[in-house]
Write a protein that holds these residues in place. Structure first.
Motif, PDB file in Angstrom:
ATOM      1  N   PHE A 189      -5.220   5.463   7.148  1.00 53.87           N
ATOM      2  CA  PHE A 189      -4.735   6.299   6.144  1.00 53.87           C
ATOM      3  C   PHE A 189      -4.555   7.592   6.584  1.00 53.87           C
ATOM      4  O   PHE A 189      -6.060   8.059   7.356  1.00 53.87           O
ATOM      5  N   SER A 190      -3.569   8.514   7.272  1.00 50.71           N
ATOM      6  CA  SER A 190      -3.457   9.337   7.298  1.00 50.71           C
ATOM      7  C   SER A 190      -3.590  10.696   6.319  1.00 50.71           C
ATOM      8  O   SER A 190      -2.975  10.541   5.379  1.00 50.71           O
ATOM      9  N   VAL A 191      -4.257  11.526   6.217  1.00 55.90           N
ATOM     10  CA  VAL A 191      -4.786  12.025   4.699  1.00 55.90           C
ATOM     11  C   VAL A 191      -4.431  13.964   4.992  1.00 55.90           C
ATOM     12  O   VAL A 191      -4.707  14.531   6.411  1.00 55.90           O
ATOM     13  N   THR A 192      -3.722  14.513   4.458  1.00 55.42           N
ATOM     14  CA  THR A 192      -3.256  15.450   4.429  1.00 55.42           C
ATOM     15  C   THR A 192      -3.117  15.935   2.830  1.00 55.42           C
ATOM     16  O   THR A 192      -3.794  15.535   2.702  1.00 55.42           O
ATOM     17  N   GLU A 193      -2.852  17.870   3.392  1.00 51.66           N
ATOM     18  CA  GLU A 193      -3.337  18.608   1.825  1.00 51.66           C
ATOM     19  C   GLU A 193      -2.365  19.937   2.316  1.00 51.66           C
ATOM     20  O   GLU A 193      -1.551  19.942   3.132  1.00 51.66           O
TER      21      GLU A 193
ATOM     22  N   ASN B 156      -5.945  13.582  -1.501  1.00 54.16           N
ATOM     23  CA  ASN B 156      -5.144  12.900  -2.823  1.00 54.16           C
ATOM     24  C   ASN B 156      -3.680  13.062  -1.719  1.00 54.16           C
ATOM     25  O   ASN B 156      -2.692  12.091  -2.671  1.00 54.16           O
ATOM     26  N   GLU B 157      -3.292  13.171  -0.993  1.00 47.45           N
ATOM     27  CA  GLU B 157      -2.589  13.689  -0.130  1.00 47.45           C
ATOM     28  C   GLU B 157      -2.615  12.546   0.874  1.00 47.45           C
ATOM     29  O   GLU B 157      -2.747  12.236   1.964  1.00 47.45           O
ATOM     30  N   ILE B 158      -1.355  11.221   1.350  1.00 49.29           N
ATOM     31  CA  ILE B 158      -1.335  10.384   2.011  1.00 49.29           C
ATOM     32  C   ILE B 158      -0.701  10.899   3.432  1.00 49.29           C
ATOM     33  O   ILE B 158       0.771  10.986   3.149  1.00 49.29           O
TER      34      ILE B 158
ATOM     35  N   TRP C  58       0.907  -1.426   0.256  1.00 47.68           N
ATOM     36  CA  TRP C  58      -0.062   0.466  -0.070  1.00 47.68           C
ATOM     37  C   TRP C  58       0.824   0.984  -0.182  1.00 47.68           C
ATOM     38  O   TRP C  58       1.932   1.170   1.050  1.00 47.68           O
ATOM     39  N   VAL C  59       0.605   2.184  -0.803  1.00 47.01           N
ATOM     40  CA  VAL C  59       1.902   3.228  -0.762  1.00 47.01           C
ATOM     41  C   VAL C  59       1.231   4.873  -0.894  1.00 47.01           C
ATOM     42  O   VAL C  59       0.312   4.669  -2.061  1.00 47.01           O
ATOM     43  N   GLY C  60       0.866   5.352  -0.574  1.00 49.51           N
ATOM     44  CA  GLY C  60       0.715   6.428   0.012  1.00 49.51           C
ATOM     45  C   GLY C  60       1.535   7.691  -0.796  1.00 49.51           C
ATOM     46  O   GLY C  60       3.140   7.395  -0.712  1.00 49.51           O
ATOM     47  N   THR C  61       0.910   7.819  -1.839  1.00 42.22           N
ATOM     48  CA  THR C  61       1.669   9.263  -2.626  1.00 42.22           C
ATOM     49  C   THR C  61       1.098  10.710  -2.208  1.00 42.22           C
ATOM     50  O   THR C  61      -0.103  11.048  -1.807  1.00 42.22           O
TER      51      THR C  61
ATOM     52  N   HIS D 189      -2.944  17.713 -12.681  1.00 37.81           N
ATOM     53  CA  HIS D 189      -2.394  17.109 -14.006  1.00 37.81           C
ATOM     54  C   HIS D 189      -2.719  15.569 -13.437  1.00 37.81           C
ATOM     55  O   HIS D 189      -2.159  14.436 -12.671  1.00 37.81           O
ATOM     56  N   PRO D 190      -4.044  14.997 -15.048  1.00 43.38           N
ATOM     57  CA  PRO D 190      -3.684  13.447 -14.886  1.00 43.38           C
ATOM     58  C   PRO D 190      -2.905  12.794 -14.822  1.00 43.38           C
ATOM     59  O   PRO D 190      -2.002  12.498 -14.992  1.00 43.38           O
ATOM     60  N   GLY D 191      -3.058  11.141 -13.748  1.00 44.85           N
ATOM     61  CA  GLY D 191      -1.633  10.069 -13.870  1.00 44.85           C
ATOM     62  C   GLY D 191      -1.114  10.621 -13.070  1.00 44.85           C
ATOM     63  O   GLY D 191       0.228   9.921 -12.022  1.00 44.85           O
ATOM     64  N   GLU D 192      -0.902  11.259 -12.203  1.00 44.93           N
ATOM     65  CA  GLU D 192       0.056  12.275 -11.188  1.00 44.93           C
ATOM     66  C   GLU D 192      -0.142  12.970 -10.302  1.00 44.93           C
ATOM     67  O   GLU D 192      -0.038  14.253  -8.961  1.00 44.93           O
ATOM     68  N   GLU D 193      -1.816  12.549 -10.502  1.00 45.88           N
ATOM     69  CA  GLU D 193      -2.257  13.424  -9.202  1.00 45.88           C
ATOM     70  C   GLU D 193      -2.629  13.153  -7.292  1.00 45.88           C
ATOM     71  O   GLU D 193      -2.911  13.511  -6.226  1.00 45.88           O
TER      72      GLU D 193
END
Length: 399
Positions: free
Chosen positions: A146-150, A131-133, A93-96, A102-106
């Motif tokens: 998941f902890s979620v950030t922005e 979308n920020e983990i 499980w990879v958090g990004t 930008h589709p494909g890298e959001e």
């Protein structure tokens, strides 16, 4: 031992020699390494990413072979890898975090079988707020947390739990016992208790149902309310890295706090802690890496406070050793290698002082710079006819 740095790539240390991997000699896309995780098959998974450069990648290291996974040419949804959780089955499980618009890298969370199957969860198809983990954990039921950030991890929006089927549950400051939406780390112990480190609200304990309890600087041994990292040792104790020191907590009532003034910490800002199979605590700080061989129930000797200005020590620099005693006494400082052989003697015999500083340039008794590796400094002091010894590691990098 694999060590990630903020700007100088990835380091590998075998106890004697160091190797460095960066953008010049490996598949790393940037030199900022955010996370390193070991898989059940002993593969090393490395997450890189630099939000300013809009670049990064996921790297697998197996049998000295490096494999890169990147946005657009794999299922990786974001270029900035913030966390990697690996199940016993080998599923990642990879958090990004990514580049909005930008589709494909959001960004978002990617579930990856390690071969060719990717499943991506983001705010458009799941219960994720953003979308920020920042951090990923798994509970005893197999559910993912998941902890979620922005704002590129500049602030937080809470926690999301996924049962791996279809149900998402969210926890935020205003609707639960969470003391702060900016969650920096989540660790779940063998009893299923969730330990949650926050940026401004201290440490939260959550049973996963309704019971919350918050530890902060007013009611616990936490030295600071910014909890950067939490690690569990082999005895179930918690090691908690904060912005102003390290804390040990047995989970019940016993706390022990470590700072540069009462331990071998090179700096009070603790960013990461790894507990190895020998129960040693590898502690990454703003001032370098140190390792603690003891357990949390040991207390430091308040008669003496010592620390190094730099640890590890580079060939191009000198490090200063600081010491304070509660009273004037006889002091000595010797450096030994791991075989127990004397490397150098830094304080002249029959020296009496209450406090002082000593510089070491990394040279041995023959004036030659020692090889890369771990060494042990032994500080001995005698006050009122009672002699005590402090032994701690110090690292040397000969580059």
């Amino acid at each position: 031992l694999w060590v990630g740095t903020e700007a100088n790539g990835l380091g590998k240390f075998d106890g004697t020699n160091w190797w460095t991997f960066d953008i010049s000699n490996s598949v790393l896309k940037v030199n900022q390494v955010n996370v390193i995780t070991v898989a059940p098959d002993s593969a090393i998974w490395v997450g890189t990413g630099n939000v300013s450069a809009f670049n990064g990648n996921l790297v697998k290291i197996k049998d000295n072979q490096f494999t890169s996974y990147e946005t657009h040419i794999s299922g990786l949804p974001g270029y900035n890898i913030s966390d990697i959780f690996i199940e016993p089955s080998g599923t990642l499980w990879v958090g990004t975090a990514g580049n909005e618009g930008h589709p494909g890298e959001e960004g978002g969370v990617a579930k990856f079988d390690g071969q060719d199957t990717w499943v991506v969860y983001d705010r458009n198809n799941s219960g994720l707020f953003k979308n920020e983990i920042r951090s990923i954990a798994q509970d005893l039921d197999g559910a993912m947390w998941f902890s979620v950030t922005e704002g590129y991890c500049a602030s937080g929006v809470g926690i999301a739990r996924f049962d791996r089927v279809s149900t998402w549950t969210t926890y935020q400051q205003g609707t639960s016992g969470l003391p702060d939406d900016f969650v920096l780390d989540i660790v779940i112990d063998e009893k299923g208790t969730k330990w949650i480190g926050t940026a401004n609200g201290g440490l939260a304990r959550f049973d996963g149902d309704t019971s919350w309890y918050v530890y902060d600087t007013t009611n616990s041994g936490l030295p600071n309310n910014r909890v950067n990292v939490i690690a569990l040792d082999k005895e179930g104790g918690l090691w908690i890295g904060t912005e102003n020191g390290l804390a040990y907590f047995d989970g019940n009532s016993q706390w022990q706090t470590y700072t540069i003034l009462n331990s071998g910490l090179p700096n009070n800002a603790v960013n990461y802690i790894y507990v190895d199979q020998q129960n040693r605590k590898w502690i990454c700080t703003d001032g370098g890496l140190t390792v603690y061989f003891g357990s949390g129930v040991e207390s430091s000797k308040e008669e003496a406070k010592v620390y190094w200005s730099a640890n590890p020590i580079l060939k191009s620099q000198k490090a200063t050793f600081y010491y304070w005693l509660t009273a004037k006494g006889k002091v000595s400082l010797k450096i030994f290698d791991l075989a127990g052989d004397l490397v150098c003697d830094l304080i002249p015999p029959e020296t009496y002082a209450q406090q002082g500083t000593v510089e070491w340039d990394g040279n041995n008794v023959n004036g030659k710079f020692v090889g890369t590796g771990l060494y042990i400094f032994v500080f001995t002091y005698t006050i009122n006819n009672e002699t005590r010894v402090i032994r701690e590691p110090v690292a040397i990098i000969n580059e």
